[in-house]
Design a protein around this motif. Structure first.
Motif, mmCIF file in Angstrom:
data_model
loop_
_atom_site.group_PDB
_atom_site.id
_atom_site.type_symbol
_atom_site.label_atom_id
_atom_site.label_comp_id
_atom_site.label_asym_id
_atom_site.label_seq_id
_atom_site.Cartn_x
_atom_site.Cartn_y
_atom_site.Cartn_z
ATOM 1 N N ALA A 158 -7.761 -0.268 93.332
ATOM 2 C CA ALA A 158 -8.551 0.962 93.262
ATOM 3 C C ALA A 158 -8.113 1.818 92.081
ATOM 4 O O ALA A 158 -8.938 2.477 91.436
ATOM 5 C CB ALA A 158 -8.394 1.747 94.574
ATOM 6 N N MET A 159 -6.807 1.811 91.805
ATOM 7 C CA MET A 159 -6.238 2.534 90.660
ATOM 8 C C MET A 159 -5.279 1.589 89.951
ATOM 9 O O MET A 159 -4.432 0.957 90.593
ATOM 10 C CB MET A 159 -5.534 3.825 91.114
ATOM 11 C CG MET A 159 -6.459 4.817 91.788
ATOM 12 S SD MET A 159 -5.665 6.407 92.232
ATOM 13 C CE MET A 159 -4.584 5.873 93.581
ATOM 14 N N LEU A 185 -2.523 2.097 105.368
ATOM 15 C CA LEU A 185 -1.856 1.016 104.641
ATOM 16 C C LEU A 185 -2.344 -0.321 105.194
ATOM 17 O O LEU A 185 -2.123 -0.633 106.365
ATOM 18 C CB LEU A 185 -0.338 1.128 104.786
ATOM 19 C CG LEU A 185 0.294 2.426 104.278
ATOM 20 C CD1 LEU A 185 1.790 2.430 104.541
ATOM 21 C CD2 LEU A 185 0.013 2.616 102.791
ATOM 22 N N VAL A 186 -2.981 -1.111 104.343
ATOM 23 C CA VAL A 186 -3.605 -2.364 104.770
ATOM 24 C C VAL A 186 -3.343 -3.440 103.724
ATOM 25 O O VAL A 186 -3.420 -3.165 102.514
ATOM 26 C CB VAL A 186 -5.125 -2.186 104.956
ATOM 27 C CG1 VAL A 186 -5.811 -3.525 105.185
ATOM 28 C CG2 VAL A 186 -5.422 -1.244 106.111
ATOM 29 N N LEU A 195 -13.082 -6.993 101.402
ATOM 30 C CA LEU A 195 -12.298 -5.978 100.703
ATOM 31 C C LEU A 195 -12.030 -6.476 99.289
ATOM 32 O O LEU A 195 -11.634 -7.629 99.096
ATOM 33 C CB LEU A 195 -10.976 -5.704 101.434
ATOM 34 C CG LEU A 195 -11.073 -4.955 102.767
ATOM 35 C CD1 LEU A 195 -9.709 -4.896 103.452
ATOM 36 C CD2 LEU A 195 -11.605 -3.542 102.570
ATOM 37 N N ALA A 196 -12.223 -5.619 98.313
ATOM 38 C CA ALA A 196 -12.124 -6.015 96.902
ATOM 39 C C ALA A 196 -10.725 -6.506 96.555
ATOM 40 O O ALA A 196 -9.721 -6.032 97.100
ATOM 41 C CB ALA A 196 -12.503 -4.845 96.006
ATOM 42 N N GLY A 238 -0.237 -5.815 98.960
ATOM 43 C CA GLY A 238 -1.562 -6.262 98.556
ATOM 44 C C GLY A 238 -2.664 -5.330 99.009
ATOM 45 O O GLY A 238 -3.763 -5.765 99.355
ATOM 46 N N ASN A 239 -2.387 -4.017 98.974
ATOM 47 C CA ASN A 239 -3.402 -3.036 99.356
ATOM 48 C C ASN A 239 -4.202 -2.635 98.131
ATOM 49 O O ASN A 239 -3.917 -1.633 97.481
ATOM 50 C CB ASN A 239 -2.778 -1.801 100.004
ATOM 51 C CG ASN A 239 -3.821 -0.833 100.531
ATOM 52 O OD1 ASN A 239 -4.995 -1.183 100.651
ATOM 53 N ND2 ASN A 239 -3.411 0.376 100.828
ATOM 54 N N THR A 240 -5.223 -3.403 97.825
ATOM 55 C CA THR A 240 -6.032 -3.116 96.643
ATOM 56 C C THR A 240 -6.932 -1.904 96.841
ATOM 57 O O THR A 240 -7.480 -1.383 95.869
ATOM 58 C CB THR A 240 -6.912 -4.340 96.303
ATOM 59 O OG1 THR A 240 -7.674 -4.712 97.457
ATOM 60 C CG2 THR A 240 -6.047 -5.521 95.870
#
Length: 438
Positions: A350-351, A334-335, A345-346, A308-310
């Motif tokens: 991001a991609m 990595l988060v 955090l959105a 779930g690292n958006t």
């Protein structure tokens, strides 16, 4: 205005800026071009001038490459304020911060008689703790009245050298920081981020991804310690390794690290001019081992979805760059972003994966769409998705318990566990349908 650009002791080239035209130029040094193992610093800065390239195009490529060496957010604000330099003054900021950047490059005024200072300034745990607590009044990147950081990112961080004597701020050609220290964010909305990242990095390693080594220390405040993969200790010297981030490799400014550079709101979300996964996969087509490199990038991509690292954007991906071209560096930053409030955090990627910018939009068709756009076999994508999801689930119980034993906080660990378990199970269910979804 001219700056020497060096790799260690070697002069690689000269960076120039003409204030009258606001154009930048970079030229490789003749001794660098004559070296047997010389290489281009980036695909966007070839060794020899491109025939017919307009001066404005060259200037843009140069600016985009070098501005990506600077920090972002508050660290950039602190650097500009501390040195009384405008944030738009790239050359001034590079003079101030160019002594140690991410990777191997060093920048200095083009004066061959300039003596470069050498120094070791110890930093005790007590001082580190005090500086962490003082961050609302004093930027974490400013020590002894000087900005000590040129590493991209918005999160508070400090680059330090570690020896048997402890932590130190170092200066000099043969001295460099060896670790990045990241305390808990000041914002309460991101409480537990050090524990979150610590767990995600350990999970990635357990799942078989190459990752930067991490540890969690307490001074007594929690601090995530990341071993720099762009540093190597040899015979008492710190060797700097040249790396570039995804924006540098693609020739994009840091403002285009997200695929939707203008945001996710309705009127602009269809504009996808920023960094994207298809563009990053295309970069690896001409590497020495394209199949291996593309597989590593695929695994990196899948793992971002699983945890779930958006916020996995282009500056959270780096490449070693050398005589043999590009090769992916270990994973970092990595988060599990979905474990935090969407205001912090959105919740959108991001991609995109295919055309999916969120977990809700992601389906077998979008994985197949992603595979086609990136030149990947859908069966390979399905197999790797299944394998990595199962490996992550298998490692979860062991790594969560071990992380808490090593000092991670139980509450953020429990929050990310729920997100990751749900994500892995969902991806395992959809993976078999990817090949037939084309």
């Amino acid at each position: 205005m001219k700056l020497d650009v060096l790799l260690g002791h070697l002069l690689v080239g000269t960076l120039e800026h003409d204030p009258a035209t606001n154009r930048f130029a970079f030229a490789y040094a003749q001794q660098w071009l004559r070296a047997k193992d010389c290489f281009a610093l980036s695909p966007q800065l070839p060794l020899f001038e491109l025939p017919g390239q307009p001066a404005d195009a060259h200037s843009a490529a140069v600016r985009q490459f070098f501005e990506n060496l600077l920090p972002e957010g508050q660290a950039l604000d602190a650097a500009a304020s501390s040195h009384r330099i405008s944030k738009s003054n790239l050359m001034g900021l590079l003079v101030a911060l160019g002594g140690e950047t991410a990777g191997a490059l060093r920048l200095r005024l083009d004066d061959v008689g300039t003596e470069e200072r050498e120094g070791v300034r110890p930093v005790s745990d007590a001082e580190l703790s005090e500086r962490i607590r003082l961050r609302p009044q004093l930027p974490f990147s400013v020590w002894d009245g000087k900005v000590r950081l040129s590493i991209a990112g918005f999160q508070d961080k400090m680059a330090l050298y570690r020896s048997t004597a402890g932590w130190a701020i170092v200066e000099g050609v043969d001295l460099a920081s060896t670790h990045i220290l990241k305390p808990e964010p000041v914002s309460s909305a991101l409480a537990g981020l050090t524990s979150n990242e610590f767990v995600c990095m350990r999970l990635a390693k357990a799942a078989g991804l190459p990752v930067a080594p991490v540890e969690l220390i307490h001074v007594p405040e929690p601090v995530l310690v990341v071993t720099r993969f762009d540093r190597r200790v040899r015979e008492g010297r710190i060797e700097r390794l040249h790396i570039i981030d995804g924006c540098q490799a693609l020739g994009l400014s840091s403002g285009f690290k997200y695929e939707r550079p203008y945001g996710d709101v309705r009127d602009v979300r269809q504009i996808r001019d920023g960094a994207s996964l298809p563009r990053l996969f295309a970069l690896l087509a001409d590497t020495a081992q394209p199949a291996a490199q593309r597989l590593q990038l695929l695994r990196w991509t899948i793992f971002q979805v699983l945890i779930g690292n958006t916020d996995a954007h282009a500056k959270n991906l780096s490449f070693f760059s050398g005589p043999e071209g590009l090769s992916l560096a270990p994973a970092y930053d990595l988060v599990c972003a979905l474990a935090f409030d969407r205001q912090a955090l959105a919740g959108t990627y991001a991609m995109a994966i295919g055309d999916a910018f969120s977990e809700d939009e992601l389906c077998p068709y979008e994985w197949a769409n992603f595979a086609e756009a990136c030149g990947l076999n859908p069966k390979l994508v399905g197999r790797e998705l299944t394998r990595l999801a199962k490996a992550t689930l298998a490692a979860l119980d062991r790594e969560l318990g071990e992380a808490i034993r090593l000092g991670a906080k139980a509450e953020p660990v429990a929050m990310l566990e729920q997100v990751i378990r749900t994500s892995c199970r969902r991806q395992i269910d959809m993976a078999p349908e990817i090949p037939s979804a084309c």
